[in-house]
Design an enzyme around this catalytic site. Structure first.
Site, PDB file in Angstrom:
ATOM      1  CD  GLU A 342      -2.915  -1.170   2.323  1.00  7.99           C
ATOM      2  OE1 GLU A 342      -4.075  -1.550   2.131  1.00  7.99           O
ATOM      3  OE2 GLU A 342      -2.500  -0.826   3.451  1.00  7.99           O
ATOM      4  CB  ALA A 343       4.015   2.147  -1.534  1.00  6.42           C
TER       5      ALA A 343
END
Length: 778
Positions: A342-343
């Protein structure tokens, strides 16, 4: 000596032997084994059983005596605590011990974690190669001594037979998120104890988050001085006692080492997770130069995906290496998780420096840049003899990850497409699909289900998790090294909530990880659950009974009475009920067909196993003139038709905190086929919940306000249909907790039964309205 005297003499000898060893004559009925996880091979005999009674002697022999002694002493203590039988560990030779633990490196068992249990008239023999195998054998033996319907302190009959057992997978894990909410060292130790009794052997400890950096790093003290605290927003203020008192917590290196030692004694490997480059807002709050903008953000108080990523340059990589060097000193595990999930790359994309670096490295996009960053971090771990572990997100984006990296595959959709891609690239993979093994998700649609995100992940869904992706060859399937449940704690501020979320779904996870695929049998698993739940209760585990709990479906009948159908999620057990408000017992009337009951009845129902064990606590349905004219939010649909979140409201002065079904960002509910004949008034109970929902903000539905503070509107047929009632919210905007609002209903002609749309106006990002209950009256 004559024959009668000889018989009397031998009867005395036998009695003395039974008393001193604790081995008794077997019961007439052959007891059933109820073991979970199911062993690789269990062969109960057709006849014969052994009684283990108070004072039964336990001995040990062979190698690793000190470690095995610890295993045996914990086993004896566990039996005493749960079953009430006090066994005796012999320190000197005993001619006929009731139970023997024998450890021999050349024992004929499979795997160093394997064991054999033999039950015969000579006693119980647990054989293993190692102390680890002896430990797992002790867990199974404890289960043999806690069979269905055991009576505390009474002798236990154990059927003769042989168990040959070993684990299917090497990685049998639970992820514990301590970043969002902190757990005490004592509670983590309890969780480790319970994991080990479910034969799980990996605690993936998620220690860094946007909401908090939880591990002491001596070279960078601000990580915990600044990064371990955030403002007490929303319900966190109830945990701290005041909105003015920040929510804080971290683990010193000494505490972390203590947890690692404690876990190792129970054959659980603690794998730390330092999440990079995303989920790093707390680190950047401590050291702003780690970020892209150079600004200092607060430690995050919201949920979801933060855009604050570590800057992918040499200075940051040196910081990461320094942190990992200290982590490696604390955690001896072969595996170290570096996250990678989840960057959100909006800051990277907006940064000229980051874009220039991407081009300098000859990379096509920011996902490839994250892959490069991960390669550098992974290389540092590999150089120190460790194996990096990370999430599958970058594979979803098409980036390349270090070849030795173990992939945790949480994108279970599309028929496990991502996991299949990972194993085809040669990565070892841990299966942890969010759809079935994220234990933060709620377990049922019951009105008393605890706060949790959607969609539901039921006990059966957990058990039926796909472990080997479809399309994997036999050789590729060998890259699946295990399974993992996820306990993400955005909505879990207490250890009681953690227990409710993990158990009994941990039992399903246990069997997925340990038992052979040929043993996978949902109905068999379900039949073994009552004994397992009884063990949980004896251990003091506050498990969820959602899967077994009675649900009520109430409809009207012609004579003015009410028809009630009872059911539970699994259609398992016997539902028993009372109609006088008293608690049902295992002797109460069993439910067999729909009930026809008058108004002013208090119906109570609970679910029981065949042996009388209470599978689910009593639930109550009050039958009166408002029953069919009322709905709480769990009985309403969302207007978007998406599954609702369950959000916790403020704690009242008395009683538990309320829980609401809410479509985050869309304050709208639907009541299909509402009975509106003769309706003149409506009352609703509402609460405003602080907005903490991060990236949900972009999809928020904003509706025009007519009054200051907004209002709830009730429309017939659709959200644009005739307006039935408008309830101004001005008086409720600043209230703490619930507010009740009343209004007259403008009933359209020919009302009868109509679909209803109920919504709150305004912007949910200013405060998300929750609807507790709506009640019409005549």
């Amino acid at each position: 000596m004559n024959r009668s005297a000889t018989s009397a003499f031998f009867r005395c000898v036998i009695i003395v032997w039974l008393v001193t060893t604790g081995v008794g004559m077997a019961a007439t009925t052959i007891p059933q084994w109820s073991l979970l996880p199911l062993p690789a091979k269990a062969s109960p005999a057709k006849a014969g059983a052994l009684d283990i009674a108070q004072g039964a002697v336990v001995t040990l022999q062979g190698m690793d005596r000190q470690q095995v002694q610890s295993v045996v002493e914990r086993f004896v203590q566990r039996v005493a605590d749960t079953n009430g039988l006090h066994l005796r560990v012999a320190t000197t030779g005993v001619a006929h011990p009731a139970i023997t633990f024998a450890v021999n490196p050349r024992a004929d068992v499979t795997d160093d974690a394997g064991y054999r249990i033999t039950v015969s008239h000579d006693g119980i023999l647990v054989t293993a190669r190692t102390a680890r195998g002896a430990f797992y054998g002790s867990v199974t033996l404890w289960q043999l001594l806690t069979p269905p319907g055991w009576t505390r302190g009474a002798p236990v009959a154990v059927a003769y037979g042989v168990i040959d057992d070993h684990p299917r997978f090497a990685w049998r894990a639970l992820l514990l998120d301590s970043g969002r909410h902190y757990q005490s060292v004592a509670d983590i130790k309890k969780l480790i104890d319970w994991m080990s009794l479910n034969k799980l052997n990996v605690l993936l400890w998620h220690l860094t988050e946007d909401q908090g950096w939880r591990l002491e790093i001596r070279k960078y003290p601000a990580l915990t001085k600044t990064g371990a605290c955030h403002e007490a927003v929303g319900l966190d203020s109830e945990l701290t006692g005041s909105a003015d008192r920040p929510y804080c917590g971290f683990y010193s290196q000494a505490q972390a080492r203590d947890i690692v030692r404690y876990a190792a004694e129970r054959y659980v490997d603690v794998v730390p997770e330092i999440d990079l480059p995303g989920h790093s807002q707390a680190a950047i709050a401590a050291y702003p130069w780690l970020g892209v903008t150079g600004k200092r953000p607060p430690v995050w108080t919201e949920w979801g995906v933060s855009p604050w990523l570590l800057k992918p340059n040499e200075k940051t990589l040196q910081f990461v290496d320094d942190v990992l060097d200290e982590v490696l000193q604390i955690f001896p595990s072969r595996y170290i998780s570096i996250g990678g999930d989840e960057a959100d790359k909006q800051q990277w994309n907006a940064s000229p420096d980051v874009r220039a670096q991407m081009h300098k490295l000859g990379l096509a996009n920011m996902d490839q840049l994250q892959g490069w960053f991960t390669q550098q971090v992974g290389a540092h771990l590999i150089a120190h003899g460790r194996t990096p572990v990370g999430w599958d997100d970058e594979l979803v984006a098409g980036a390349t990850l270090p070849a030795p990296e173990v992939i945790m595959s949480w994108h279970g959709d599309d028929n496990e497409r991502v996991a299949l891609a990972a194993i085809k690239q040669g990565h070892d993979v841990v299966m942890t699909p969010q759809e079935s093994l994220y234990f933060d998700h709620y377990q049922s649609d019951l009105p008393d289900e605890w706060p949790a995100p959607p969609p539901a992940a039921t006990l059966q869904q957990a058990y039926d998790t796909i472990v080997i992706p479809n399309g994997a060859s036999t050789l590729e399937a060998q890259h699946i090294i295990g399974v993992q449940g996820g306990l993400w704690t955005e909505q879990m501020g207490t250890f009681a909530h953690d227990q409710h979320a993990v158990f009994p779904r941990m039992a399903a996870l246990s069997e997925l990880g340990w038992s052979p695929s040929s043993a996978h049998d949902w109905n068999g698993f379900l039949r073994r659950m009552p004994a397992e739940l009884a063990r949980y209760r004896a251990l003091g585990i506050g498990y969820a009974d959602s899967a077994f709990a009675p649900a009520f479906h109430v409809t009207a009948v012609a004579n003015g009475s009410l028809r009630v159908e009872l059911s539970n999620q699994l259609e398992f057990g016997t539902i028993r009920y009372t109609t006088d408000g008293s608690d049902p017992t295992n002797q109460s009337t069993p439910y067999a067909q729909p009930l026809t009951l008058p108004h002013n009845t208090t119906l109570r129902a609970a679910t029981f196993a065949a042996d009388g064990f209470e599978l689910a606590a009593p639930r109550t349905q009050t039958l009166d003139e408002t029953t069919l004219l009322s709905r709480d939010s769990s009985a309403l649909a969302t207007c978007s038709k998406q599954p609702a979140s369950r959000l916790q409201g403020a704690r009242p002065r008395k009683g538990p905190s309320p829980v609401y079904s809410v479509d985050i960002g869309n304050m709208c509910w639907a009541w299909p086929q509402a009975p509106l004949d003769g309706i003149t008034h409506v009352a609703i109970t509402v609460e405003r919940i602080a907005w903490r929902f991060g990236d949900e903000a972009k999809d928020a539905a904003v509706r025009h306000e007519t009054n200051a503070g907004g209002e709830f509107e009730i429309h017939a047929d659709s959200c644009q249909g005739p307006l039935l009632a408008r309830l101004p919210l001005e008086s409720a905007v600043h209230a703490k907790g619930q507010s009740r609002l009343d209004a007259k209903v403008a009933m359209p002609a020919g009302a009868g039964v109509r679909d209803l749309c109920v919504f709150a106006t305004g912007d949910p990002r200013d405060g998300q309205w929750a609807l507790a209950r709506m009640t019409f009256s005549k």
